[in-house]
Design a protein around this motif. Structure first.
Motif, mmCIF file in Angstrom:
data_model
loop_
_atom_site.group_PDB
_atom_site.id
_atom_site.type_symbol
_atom_site.label_atom_id
_atom_site.label_comp_id
_atom_site.label_asym_id
_atom_site.label_seq_id
_atom_site.Cartn_x
_atom_site.Cartn_y
_atom_site.Cartn_z
ATOM 1 N N ASN A 136 61.019 49.574 -35.019
ATOM 2 C CA ASN A 136 61.474 48.274 -34.497
ATOM 3 C C ASN A 136 60.427 47.578 -33.636
ATOM 4 O O ASN A 136 60.754 46.634 -32.916
ATOM 5 C CB ASN A 136 62.759 48.471 -33.697
ATOM 6 C CG ASN A 136 63.978 48.622 -34.588
ATOM 7 O OD1 ASN A 136 64.563 47.635 -35.043
ATOM 8 N ND2 ASN A 136 64.363 49.877 -34.846
ATOM 9 N N GLY A 137 59.186 48.065 -33.720
ATOM 10 C CA GLY A 137 58.103 47.345 -33.061
ATOM 11 C C GLY A 137 57.656 47.899 -31.720
ATOM 12 O O GLY A 137 56.781 47.324 -31.072
ATOM 13 N N PHE A 138 58.252 49.008 -31.289
ATOM 14 C CA PHE A 138 57.837 49.611 -30.018
ATOM 15 C C PHE A 138 56.475 50.256 -30.207
ATOM 16 O O PHE A 138 56.231 50.940 -31.195
ATOM 17 C CB PHE A 138 58.862 50.665 -29.585
ATOM 18 C CG PHE A 138 58.672 51.171 -28.177
ATOM 19 C CD1 PHE A 138 59.325 50.571 -27.116
ATOM 20 C CD2 PHE A 138 57.840 52.251 -27.922
ATOM 21 C CE1 PHE A 138 59.161 51.037 -25.832
ATOM 22 C CE2 PHE A 138 57.662 52.725 -26.640
ATOM 23 C CZ PHE A 138 58.322 52.112 -25.588
ATOM 24 N N ARG A 139 55.580 50.072 -29.228
ATOM 25 C CA ARG A 139 54.225 50.600 -29.344
ATOM 26 C C ARG A 139 53.857 51.441 -28.125
ATOM 27 O O ARG A 139 54.358 51.202 -27.034
ATOM 28 C CB ARG A 139 53.219 49.441 -29.494
ATOM 29 C CG ARG A 139 53.401 48.652 -30.781
ATOM 30 C CD ARG A 139 53.059 49.515 -31.994
ATOM 31 N NE ARG A 139 53.309 48.845 -33.271
ATOM 32 C CZ ARG A 139 54.379 49.027 -34.015
ATOM 33 N NH1 ARG A 139 55.333 49.867 -33.610
ATOM 34 N NH2 ARG A 139 54.529 48.403 -35.158
ATOM 35 N N PRO A 140 52.971 52.439 -28.305
ATOM 36 C CA PRO A 140 52.508 53.219 -27.161
ATOM 37 C C PRO A 140 51.980 52.305 -26.055
ATOM 38 O O PRO A 140 51.258 51.341 -26.332
ATOM 39 C CB PRO A 140 51.391 54.090 -27.745
ATOM 40 C CG PRO A 140 51.778 54.252 -29.182
ATOM 41 C CD PRO A 140 52.387 52.933 -29.576
ATOM 42 N N GLY A 141 52.360 52.596 -24.833
ATOM 43 C CA GLY A 141 51.972 51.760 -23.704
ATOM 44 C C GLY A 141 53.042 50.769 -23.296
ATOM 45 O O GLY A 141 52.975 50.187 -22.203
ATOM 46 N N ASP A 142 54.048 50.524 -24.169
ATOM 47 C CA ASP A 142 55.133 49.610 -23.803
ATOM 48 C C ASP A 142 55.954 50.216 -22.660
ATOM 49 O O ASP A 142 56.149 51.430 -22.585
ATOM 50 C CB ASP A 142 56.053 49.357 -25.000
ATOM 51 C CG ASP A 142 55.458 48.377 -25.991
ATOM 52 O OD1 ASP A 142 54.365 47.845 -25.723
ATOM 53 O OD2 ASP A 142 56.080 48.146 -27.048
ATOM 54 N N ARG A 143 56.446 49.332 -21.795
ATOM 55 C CA ARG A 143 57.294 49.763 -20.680
ATOM 56 C C ARG A 143 58.727 49.310 -20.912
ATOM 57 O O ARG A 143 58.960 48.157 -21.281
ATOM 58 C CB ARG A 143 56.775 49.186 -19.361
ATOM 59 C CG ARG A 143 55.419 49.748 -18.943
ATOM 60 C CD ARG A 143 54.887 49.066 -17.702
ATOM 61 N NE ARG A 143 53.582 49.605 -17.329
ATOM 62 C CZ ARG A 143 52.726 48.984 -16.521
ATOM 63 N NH1 ARG A 143 53.044 47.809 -16.002
ATOM 64 N NH2 ARG A 143 51.569 49.540 -16.236
ATOM 65 N N MET A 144 59.658 50.249 -20.682
ATOM 66 C CA MET A 144 61.062 49.955 -20.916
ATOM 67 C C MET A 144 61.842 50.014 -19.612
ATOM 68 O O MET A 144 61.964 51.073 -18.984
ATOM 69 C CB MET A 144 61.671 50.942 -21.922
ATOM 70 C CG MET A 144 63.143 50.640 -22.237
ATOM 71 S SD MET A 144 63.868 51.759 -23.454
ATOM 72 C CE MET A 144 62.952 51.306 -24.931
ATOM 73 N N LEU A 145 62.356 48.868 -19.197
ATOM 74 C CA LEU A 145 63.250 48.800 -18.046
ATOM 75 C C LEU A 145 64.553 49.501 -18.417
ATOM 76 O O LEU A 145 65.155 49.202 -19.447
ATOM 77 C CB LEU A 145 63.519 47.338 -17.693
ATOM 78 C CG LEU A 145 64.469 47.061 -16.538
ATOM 79 C CD1 LEU A 145 63.874 47.542 -15.230
ATOM 80 C CD2 LEU A 145 64.782 45.573 -16.471
#
Length: 483
Positions: free
Chosen positions: A26-35
């Protein structure tokens, strides 16, 4: 979770892998931050570790801090994703007036400029493009798991406070793993035991030890689990975790006969606030079959030291024994008496700042043999005449006096800049008898230079924060205003 279908170790591992895979799809990539704004449950655990497995970073920001501070913290971490309970979209959107009536001054979750994942049914206010969390649990394509370095960011959590310059603590995969491993080695958790808690830093070591982990259900609109209901839900558990404030509430219910003591509990871990001998005495009387563990740590490095309730109650020296540092943690005392720590479970540091090599705790301590003895907080120091008084040096001894349930020393400055020392006590039984006993015994118990100017019996010590630590500022205000 209590009442939910149990998962085996293999099923949980597979679920985490599926979540990581579906996030990538679904487009999540390494380095993304999730609240992250989902109360602890099995689904939340799977999403947290699926996110980390996908190379992302979980960001914990308590929505209860208020919209202004929430916005400041968000500006610091700049998340690209948000995982939110659908109820929060409803109460911060279409039903925001009802949310405020319930004391929830929530940020507008639905307007956050991020990719959204919602937990629970799609309620009004949930963004139309939001991805249902359950959709991430469905098997799809088998993507490649990213190869991540140990120093990859895994978790961002804010230290307590309300300043305009929020401190975001960054833990890596390595520091988190070291902390979990250190905690796992300091309890009696093992195959066949059963831990009841919503705390991830206790639940995961339980899994690492081969134990079963169950989580309580949260009230529908609540952000805190009722301690009495939590204790009732521990009926089949062998181990449990409490904050000291929550344990005190549960003990009150047991002592009054409103709650039956959980028959199978063998070990109770306590953390998040100081563990007093007075509380331990009550706990041992209500749960005589239990050993109690007092865990000392801080956001930047957890755990630091663990000791047993028995050792704390047997200690007769000045100060509060914290136990020996856990494996890998190095403790030293600075020239001014401040405790300084380092070790593999030390966080990388604060977001946007140079990495930490060690952390100054703000706690004053000494080391006797291999045991850290807490003396007090640097900022809690009181000055009367020419004497510096550290309340943490004396409060544990005062709390051991018969009839004292809790004891906190604070200073009230006078117009000359000196401080009048007040001892606030929560008493068991006759308040005047406890006050008289303290007046008789304190001169033989603590330094004459630290004797309080006045002993005040109060109904309760004010607390603050999610772990209900004693709020000395609120206590000063209470005493200044005549109680």
């Amino acid at each position: 979770m209590v009442g939910a279908e149990p998962l085996s170790y293999g099923e949980l591992d597979a679920l985490i892998g599926t979540v990581a895979d579906r996030l990538h799809a679904n487009g999540f990539r390494p380095g993304d931050r999730m609240l992250f704004s989902i109360r602890p449950c099995v689904d939340a655990v799977a999403l947290i570790f699926g996110t980390i497995a996908a190379g992302g970073t979980i960001v914990f920001v308590d929505p209860g801090v208020g919209p202004e501070l929430f916005a400041r913290r968000l500006a610091v971490v700049e998340p690209t994703w948000a995982a939110t309970e659908s109820l929060l979209y409803l109460l911060s959107g279409p039903l925001h007036r009802i949310g405020r009536a319930r004391g929830l001054a929530l940020p507008a979750f639905g307007r956050l400029p991020v990719r959204h994942i919602h937990s629970g049914p799609r309620l009004p206010g949930t963004p139309g493009s939001s991805l249902p969390l359950r959709q991430l649990f469905r098997h799809g394509r088998n993507g490649a798991v990213p190869q991540l370095e140990p120093d990859t960011d895994a978790l961002i959590v804010f230290t307590s406070g309300t300043t305009a310059d929020p401190k975001a603590v960054v833990h890596t995969r390595s520091s988190l793993g070291a902390g979990l491993a250190a905690m796992a080695g300091r309890t009696t958790l093992s195959p066949g035991t059963h831990l009841h808690t919503e705390q991830l830093m206790m639940g995961l070591p339980a899994l690492m030890a081969g134990a079963r982990w169950s989580m309580p259900r949260y009230p529908r609109f609540g952000t805190h689990i009722d301690p009495v209901e939590f204790t009732r839900g521990s009926a089949t558990a062998t181990h449990a975790f409490f904050t000291p404030a929550d344990l005190a509430v549960a003990l009150g219910a047991i002592e009054s006969g409103k709650l039956a003591a959980p028959p199978g509990l063998r070990e109770v871990s306590l953390g998040g606030a100081p563990v007093t001998t007075a509380l331990l005495r009550r706990a041992k009387a209500a749960l005589p079959q239990c050993e109690f563990l007092a865990i000392y740590g801080m956001t930047e490095i957890l755990p630091v030291a663990v000791t047993t309730g028995s050792a704390k109650m047997e200690f007769e020296g000045a100060g509060d024994p914290l136990g020996a540092p856990v494996n890998g943690v190095v403790a030293r005392i600075a020239d001014d008496g401040e405790l300084i720590l380092s070790g593999p479970n030390l966080s990388r540091g604060y977001l946007g700042e140079p990495p930490l090599e060690e952390i100054r705790t703000g706690d004053l301590a000494r080391i006797d043999g291999d045991t850290i003895i807490l003396i007090g907080r640097k900022k809690d120091m009181m000055i009367r005449g020419k004497t510096n008084i550290y309340p943490g040096l004396y409060e544990p001894a005062i709390a051991r006096v018969a009839g004292v349930r809790q004891a906190i020393m604070v200073g009230l400055p006078d117009e000359m800049g000196d401080e009048r020392i007040l001892l606030a006590v929560v008493a068991e039984g006759d308040a005047e008898a406890v006050r008289a006993r303290l007046q008789r015994e304190l001169p033989q118990l603590i330094d004459t230079s630290a004797l309080p100017d006045e002993i005040v019996v109060v109904d309760a010590i004010p607390v603050s924060g999610r772990t209900s630590k004693p709020d000395r500022a609120a206590l000063r205000a209470l005493l200044r205003n005549g109680r």
